[in-house]
Scaffold this motif. Sequence first.
Motif, PDB file in Angstrom:
ATOM      1  N   ARG A  89       6.513   3.070  12.394  1.00 13.72           N
ATOM      2  CA  ARG A  89       5.340   2.669  11.737  1.00 13.72           C
ATOM      3  C   ARG A  89       4.286   3.105  12.741  1.00 13.72           C
ATOM      4  O   ARG A  89       3.318   3.694  12.541  1.00 13.72           O
ATOM      5  CB  ARG A  89       5.091   1.404  11.219  1.00 13.72           C
ATOM      6  CG  ARG A  89       3.860   1.066  10.637  1.00 13.72           C
ATOM      7  CD  ARG A  89       3.418  -0.356  10.226  1.00 13.72           C
ATOM      8  NE  ARG A  89       2.209  -0.612   9.658  1.00 13.72           N
ATOM      9  CZ  ARG A  89       1.667  -0.250   8.592  1.00 13.72           C
ATOM     10  NH1 ARG A  89       2.285   0.218   7.589  1.00 13.72           N
ATOM     11  NH2 ARG A  89       0.308  -0.622   8.536  1.00 13.72           N
ATOM     12  N   THR A 128      10.554  -2.884   2.271  1.00 14.79           N
ATOM     13  CA  THR A 128      10.218  -2.258   3.186  1.00 14.79           C
ATOM     14  C   THR A 128       9.254  -0.886   2.596  1.00 14.79           C
ATOM     15  O   THR A 128       8.338  -0.355   3.415  1.00 14.79           O
ATOM     16  CB  THR A 128      11.101  -1.514   4.145  1.00 14.79           C
ATOM     17  OG1 THR A 128      11.826  -2.957   4.493  1.00 14.79           O
ATOM     18  CG2 THR A 128      10.819  -0.894   5.386  1.00 14.79           C
ATOM     19  N   SER A 181       5.628  -1.894   1.967  1.00 16.59           N
ATOM     20  CA  SER A 181       4.720  -2.604   3.121  1.00 16.59           C
ATOM     21  C   SER A 181       4.915  -1.692   4.410  1.00 16.59           C
ATOM     22  O   SER A 181       3.806  -1.560   4.970  1.00 16.59           O
ATOM     23  CB  SER A 181       5.423  -3.790   3.438  1.00 16.59           C
ATOM     24  OG  SER A 181       6.726  -3.696   3.659  1.00 16.59           O
ATOM     25  N   ALA A 182       5.854  -1.029   4.791  1.00 18.55           N
ATOM     26  CA  ALA A 182       6.062  -0.376   6.111  1.00 18.55           C
ATOM     27  C   ALA A 182       5.139   0.854   6.211  1.00 18.55           C
ATOM     28  O   ALA A 182       4.288   1.122   7.181  1.00 18.55           O
ATOM     29  CB  ALA A 182       7.394  -0.171   6.482  1.00 18.55           C
TER      30      ALA A 182
END
Length: 359
Positions: A73, A160, A163-164
């Motif tokens: 990220r 993930t 959100s990532a």
Amino acid sequence: NLNCGCPSKTVSGTNGYGAALMDRPERVYNCVQRMRDAVRDAARDSGMEEDEQRPEITVKHRLGIHELSAYDRELDVERGDEYWYQQVKEFIQTITSGDGNNEHDPETAVQRLQVHARIGLLGDFDEAQISADEQDKDIKIDHKRVHMQKKKQARAVTITNRSAPPLRPEIVQRLALEFPHLSIVCNGGIRSFADVRQRLESGGGFGSRSSASLAGVMVGRAAINHPCALLSPVDQLYHDYEHHHDHTPSAPLTKQRTRGEVLHEYIAYCRHQESIFNPNLTTLRNNTPQSRTLSFKRQLVSVPFHLFTGEEGNNPYQRRIRKLSHRKGSREMDWASRILGAALAEVPRETLEKPIGEF
């Protein structure tokens, strides 16, 4: 609609569907051309006139794709928007023109795109990312345990993906500028009606439809999880929009339905659907008539499941639905209309009489 945005391993894994199709834009172009031809043939066979409106072919996709096991990220944030803008721009050019140019082709199969303002992460976590206590060390395979582990890992991958990868709605707005002949709809990370307005206003404004404006906003999970909070202002929004284009004064809508009225109307809808349902003539992909009936029932009861979110009586209402909808069988008492009627009895009158715009 051709979905090129789902990063689920079940969809995009072995067969390369969903978001994995973003790596094969030429195939997407061929698919939508075939879809257009099929629509034309169906319209001709049904006797539809040339000037009649036909079903619209759309594509939903992300800004790009990346392998989950190699994703960082911090590096993605440092890379910035420009890299992914170029990636998605090339994808759109190919799927709408076939040769990668940016020329407007009125015969192109796709005129509307729903763009999720994140990239999709494909595949699984690296083995090093899975804790040792979650790995099966037994010599004898416990199939139930393995199944639950895979289900848990798939859930983690889904979370993930939400959100990532950073949200990049500005890229979608740039796409609306780059492709004014296409209807670009923004999707992803929209949690409230304020978010809807913000996306529309920053993308050209609702009702503006200048060459720089978004065609709309697509809302998914937030509309399901709290429908009253997110969707109750929509009636007024469209009311104002109609008056804006009619050049007539706009006044507030006089009355909103109550939650109880909405549920009673939906139960009546369920009764009608149940009266015409035939488990032997359905597109539900289940093996037996009994399992098809069960799927049909669960689909119907899922729609108003969050109708009373945040209100008194919500918990017993949802518990009642869960308990009754998981009973197997096709008896009359197992129909969705009966389940929802029983759950309605768990909700106090004050909640049922509350307008959907109050929360």
